[in-house]
Scaffold this active site. Structure first.
Site, PDB file in Angstrom:
ATOM      1  N   HIS A 385      31.273  22.891  51.064  1.00  0.00           N
ATOM      2  CA  HIS A 385      32.004  21.627  50.911  1.00  0.00           C
ATOM      3  C   HIS A 385      33.513  21.898  50.849  1.00  0.00           C
ATOM      4  O   HIS A 385      34.300  21.266  51.571  1.00  0.00           O
ATOM      5  CB  HIS A 385      31.516  20.923  49.634  1.00  0.00           C
ATOM      6  CG  HIS A 385      32.218  19.650  49.297  1.00  0.00           C
ATOM      7  ND1 HIS A 385      31.639  18.406  49.441  1.00  0.00           N
ATOM      8  CD2 HIS A 385      33.468  19.413  48.809  1.00  0.00           C
ATOM      9  CE1 HIS A 385      32.494  17.465  49.068  1.00  0.00           C
ATOM     10  NE2 HIS A 385      33.619  18.058  48.663  1.00  0.00           N
ATOM     11  N   GLU A 386      33.914  22.846  50.014  1.00  0.00           N
ATOM     12  CA  GLU A 386      35.349  23.116  49.836  1.00  0.00           C
ATOM     13  C   GLU A 386      35.978  23.706  51.098  1.00  0.00           C
ATOM     14  O   GLU A 386      37.065  23.294  51.519  1.00  0.00           O
ATOM     15  CB  GLU A 386      35.581  24.048  48.637  1.00  0.00           C
ATOM     16  CG  GLU A 386      35.106  23.491  47.297  1.00  0.00           C
ATOM     17  CD  GLU A 386      35.547  22.060  47.017  1.00  0.00           C
ATOM     18  OE1 GLU A 386      36.595  21.628  47.564  1.00  0.00           O
ATOM     19  OE2 GLU A 386      34.839  21.354  46.278  1.00  0.00           O
ATOM     20  N   HIS A 389      36.628  21.179  53.706  1.00  0.00           N
ATOM     21  CA  HIS A 389      37.880  20.416  53.521  1.00  0.00           C
ATOM     22  C   HIS A 389      39.029  21.090  54.285  1.00  0.00           C
ATOM     23  O   HIS A 389      39.888  20.421  54.860  1.00  0.00           O
ATOM     24  CB  HIS A 389      38.241  20.304  52.041  1.00  0.00           C
ATOM     25  CG  HIS A 389      37.531  19.199  51.317  1.00  0.00           C
ATOM     26  ND1 HIS A 389      37.443  17.914  51.811  1.00  0.00           N
ATOM     27  CD2 HIS A 389      36.880  19.179  50.119  1.00  0.00           C
ATOM     28  CE1 HIS A 389      36.761  17.146  50.953  1.00  0.00           C
ATOM     29  NE2 HIS A 389      36.403  17.901  49.925  1.00  0.00           N
ATOM     30  N   TYR A 400      43.046  11.529  52.897  1.00  0.00           N
ATOM     31  CA  TYR A 400      42.115  11.593  51.761  1.00  0.00           C
ATOM     32  C   TYR A 400      42.193  10.338  50.896  1.00  0.00           C
ATOM     33  O   TYR A 400      42.420  10.402  49.687  1.00  0.00           O
ATOM     34  CB  TYR A 400      42.409  12.860  50.946  1.00  0.00           C
ATOM     35  CG  TYR A 400      41.245  13.305  50.074  1.00  0.00           C
ATOM     36  CD1 TYR A 400      40.033  13.681  50.639  1.00  0.00           C
ATOM     37  CD2 TYR A 400      41.372  13.339  48.689  1.00  0.00           C
ATOM     38  CE1 TYR A 400      38.970  14.083  49.847  1.00  0.00           C
ATOM     39  CE2 TYR A 400      40.319  13.747  47.883  1.00  0.00           C
ATOM     40  CZ  TYR A 400      39.115  14.113  48.473  1.00  0.00           C
ATOM     41  OH  TYR A 400      38.065  14.523  47.677  1.00  0.00           O
ATOM     42  N   GLU A 409      35.211  13.394  52.618  1.00  0.00           N
ATOM     43  CA  GLU A 409      34.219  13.824  51.629  1.00  0.00           C
ATOM     44  C   GLU A 409      32.843  13.989  52.270  1.00  0.00           C
ATOM     45  O   GLU A 409      32.129  14.958  52.014  1.00  0.00           O
ATOM     46  CB  GLU A 409      34.132  12.804  50.484  1.00  0.00           C
ATOM     47  CG  GLU A 409      35.045  13.119  49.328  1.00  0.00           C
ATOM     48  CD  GLU A 409      34.796  14.510  48.774  1.00  0.00           C
ATOM     49  OE1 GLU A 409      33.632  14.817  48.432  1.00  0.00           O
ATOM     50  OE2 GLU A 409      35.739  15.305  48.696  1.00  0.00           O
ATOM     51  N   ASP A 464      39.889   7.017  42.266  1.00  0.00           N
ATOM     52  CA  ASP A 464      39.319   8.084  43.105  1.00  0.00           C
ATOM     53  C   ASP A 464      39.789   7.923  44.559  1.00  0.00           C
ATOM     54  O   ASP A 464      38.986   8.001  45.503  1.00  0.00           O
ATOM     55  CB  ASP A 464      37.784   8.068  42.993  1.00  0.00           C
ATOM     56  CG  ASP A 464      37.111   9.239  43.710  1.00  0.00           C
ATOM     57  OD1 ASP A 464      37.739  10.319  43.829  1.00  0.00           O
ATOM     58  OD2 ASP A 464      35.959   9.064  44.166  1.00  0.00           O
ATOM     59  N   HIS A 469      34.734   9.620  46.664  1.00  0.00           N
ATOM     60  CA  HIS A 469      33.479  10.271  46.268  1.00  0.00           C
ATOM     61  C   HIS A 469      32.362   9.251  46.049  1.00  0.00           C
ATOM     62  O   HIS A 469      31.242   9.631  45.718  1.00  0.00           O
ATOM     63  CB  HIS A 469      33.667  11.101  44.993  1.00  0.00           C
ATOM     64  CG  HIS A 469      34.556  12.282  45.162  1.00  0.00           C
ATOM     65  ND1 HIS A 469      35.890  12.267  44.828  1.00  0.00           N
ATOM     66  CD2 HIS A 469      34.311  13.529  45.666  1.00  0.00           C
ATOM     67  CE1 HIS A 469      36.424  13.444  45.090  1.00  0.00           C
ATOM     68  NE2 HIS A 469      35.492  14.231  45.607  1.00  0.00           N
TER      69      HIS A 469
HETATM   70  C1  L5Q Z   1      33.434  16.719  43.957  1.00  0.00           C
HETATM   71  C2  L5Q Z   1      33.720  19.020  44.438  1.00  0.00           C
HETATM   72  C3  L5Q Z   1      32.528  19.795  43.969  1.00  0.00           C
HETATM   73  N1  L5Q Z   1      34.001  17.899  43.651  1.00  0.00           N
HETATM   74  N2  L5Q Z   1      32.974  14.535  43.028  1.00  0.00           N
HETATM   75  C4  L5Q Z   1      35.695  13.406  40.996  1.00  0.00           C
HETATM   76  O1  L5Q Z   1      33.588  13.651  42.208  1.00  0.00           O
HETATM   77  C5  L5Q Z   1      34.758  14.122  41.841  1.00  0.00           C
HETATM   78  C6  L5Q Z   1      34.900  15.355  42.412  1.00  0.00           C
HETATM   79  C7  L5Q Z   1      33.767  15.576  43.133  1.00  0.00           C
HETATM   80  F1  L5Q Z   1      32.899  21.033  43.805  1.00  0.00           F
HETATM   81  F2  L5Q Z   1      32.001  19.401  42.830  1.00  0.00           F
HETATM   82  F3  L5Q Z   1      31.573  19.712  44.870  1.00  0.00           F
HETATM   83  O2  L5Q Z   1      32.668  16.605  44.886  1.00  0.00           O
HETATM   84 ZN    ZN Z   2      35.387  17.199  48.287  1.00  0.00          ZN
END
Ligand code: L5Q
Ligand code: ZN
Ligand code: CA
Length: 544
Positions: A385-386, A389, A400, A409, A464, A469
């Site tokens: 996921h990161e 991005h 974003y 996301e 947010d 999210h």
């Molecule tokens: C998110 C990335 C992960 N963070 N969801 C606020 O709600 C918020 C941040 C996240 F590392 F958790 F996946 O996805």
């Molecule tokens: Zn994210």
């Protein structure tokens, strides 16, 4: 310590040169005395210095024979017999017109390990310096230079000493070897050499085989092993590798064993993966004071990353490598910039920090508070996921916030699934460690975690970043519909193509539907069943 006949620093050799050169003998005796005092500190010759210096050097020394004669004439100083003990290895002449005669010492023709002695002459062929090391006692203390064991026995003894066989170090797979076709690299990756030398340690001289064992697997090595030629015992052994790629291992956040690509430098191992065809590396760091970025290098003394405190770095490192491999192998994308950029991760960020993020430069992971989250790098889908991005930032550039942000996301969650396709949950490996079956989000059932899964339930909010999210549930559900209909292999091609070819910073949900349909048409044909599945997937979430 008579072995160190000459051990001159460059600075002192200049002084030496002044004393030697015939012309400088005309200097005041004061000056010569002080120069000799310096000499006596670094050279082990008696106080006959000035008589030695006089006259002798006025004769030209312009070839090997004359250098040897010069040394013979000064045998009280050098204390080796140049004719029987010294062999010229090379003579070089530099831009200043100086010549450098490099000799090795030997006993009955067997070279003395480390004994290199260099005589330097100026452009007028006068000796100006002598550097290096000779072993005055070598030929006295070692007279028998006949080996009692074979070369092969010495090599065998060396392998035994390091607890490996040559076969252990060949890099080909067992399969390939059992078919009898070794890869060419196997032949070259391991090098064995052995030669007879005179070995000195703590004043004791032995006839030895110097065995060099050089290999890459199972670890980078350039072993220098001195095997006693009398009985095969080990006189000295060290691994001369100072820098290089290594393979270590460790335990992840969920206590799972994994191997790690690491780097060895000056006695320390680093979480640097240099094995990828990148311009940079994959590196993993530790936030030293909570929120310092990029943090300090993560190090280990023996390449066994088994400490409890190292689990977050182990997973951040291993999973970054997996995601890199995925993008390269599945999409022919070399790192997030498609130019092999360094992938950096920092773990142990903040204190009880329940999140992870890409900050435009690197990935950052908290350790969680232990109840909402455990260390976030412990989940491959979170790491994917990161890093996605970063890919999105360098490709579609989805802003974003609001719908483009929710798409941003969603693509991160969808690629989280592509990397970790065992379930449609996101973050299940690290979210609420005390609650089984729990997760951060679900692609198949967004509503389970409070997300909309149809445009009818789109959340209009300014928090947010406009619900990025939250509303990601809608495109996430469309992705689930797509994947469950056409399969992962086609879906990931379509999603990657849409992200990197068609989407732009302001794309909204409707645009994403069109981009994915266009990609499906490109890859599988407009009106194909695959194309129609994508259409149906978005129809079902109310995006047209
Ligand atoms: C998110 C990335 C992960 N963070 N969801 C606020 O709600 C918020 C941040 C996240 F590392 F958790 F996946 O996805
Ligand atoms: Zn994210
Ligand atoms: Ca998952």
């Amino acid at each position: 310590m008579s072995k160190k006949l000459v051990s001159l620093a460059l600075g002192t050799s200049l002084v030496f040169s002044a004393s030697f050169a015939g012309t400088t003998l005309a200097q005041s005796s004061d000056s010569i005395t002080s120069k000799m005092e310096i000499h006596q500190k670094v050279m082990n010759f008696d106080k006959k210095g000035p008589s030695f210096l006089s006259g002798k050097l006025s004769s030209k020394v312009s070839n090997e024979k004359e250098v040897k004669r010069f040394m013979k004439e000064n045998k009280d100083l050098f204390k080796v017999d140049p004719h029987s003990e010294l062999t010229l290895l090379e003579k070089t002449t530099d831009d200043l017109g100086m010549s450098h005669y490099k000799f090795t010492q030997s006993v009955n023709g067997v070279p003395v390990e480390g004994a290199i002695f260099i005589v330097h002459t100026n452009k007028d062929d006068e000796v100006t310096a002598a550097t290096g090391q000779l072993y005055q006692d070598a030929s006295k203390k070692l007279t028998n230079t006949k080996s009692k064991i074979s070369d092969q026995a010495a090599v065998a003894s060396a392998w035994k000493h390091i607890n490996l066989t040559k076969a252990d170090t060949l890099t080909g797979t067992h399969e390939e070897q059992s078919f009898g076709a070794k890869k060419e690299s196997d032949v070259e990756s391991t090098n064995e050499e052995s030669k007879l030398v005179v070995h000195e340690k703590d004043g004791a001289y032995s006839l030895a085989y110097k065995v060099q064992l050089q290999f890459i697997e199972p670890y980078g090595a350039n072993w220098q092993i001195f095997v006693d030629a009398k009985d095969g015992s080990i006189l000295e052994a060290y691994n001369a590798v100072t820098e290089g790629a290594t393979t270590g291992y460790g335990y992840g956040v969920l206590d799972d064993y994994k191997s790690l690509n690491t780097y060895y430098s000056n006695g320390t191992y680093y979480l640097f993966d240099v094995t990828k065809p990148m311009n940079g590396v994959i590196e993993t760091r530790t936030a030293q004071n909570g929120s310092s970025l990029p943090g300090v290098y993560t190090v280990d003394s023996n390449n066994a990353w088994t400490a409890y405190s190292q689990a977050a770095e182990v997973d951040a490192h291993a999973y970054a490598s997996k995601v890199y491999d995925y993008y390269l192998n599945t999409h022919n994308r070399n790192s997030f910039d498609n130019n092999g950029a360094t992938i950096r991760s920092t773990v142990h960020y903040g204190s009880n920090y329940n999140n992870a993020f890409w900050n435009g430069q690197q990935m950052v992971y908290g350790d969680g508070d232990g109840s909402t989250f455990t260390s976030l790098s412990g989940a491959l889908d979170v790491v994917a996921h990161e890093l996605t991005h970063a890919v999105t930032e360098r490709t579609a550039g989805l802003q974003y916030q609001y719908q483009s942000g929710a798409l941003n996301e969603s693509f991160s969650d969808v690629f989280g699934y592509f990397l970790d396709p065992g379930d449609y949950l996101m973050g299940e490996d690290v979210y609420t460690p005390g609650v089984s079956g729990d997760a951060l989000r679900s692609l198949s059932n967004p509503a389970r975690f409070g997300q909309p899964e149809h445009m009818n339930n789109y959340v209009n909010t300014s928090s947010d970043n406009g619900g990025v999210h939250t509303n990601s549930g809608i495109p996430n559900k469309a992705a689930y519909n797509t994947i469950s209909s056409i399969g992962k292999a086609k879906a990931e091609k379509i999603y990657y193509r849409a992200l990197t070819v068609y989407l732009t910073p302001t794309s909204n949900f409707s645009y994403a539907r069109a981009a994915l349909l266009q990609s499906a048409a490109d890859l599988y044909g407009s009106g194909s069943s695959t194309y129609n599945s994508v259409k149906a997937a978005w129809d079902a979430v109310g995006v047209y």
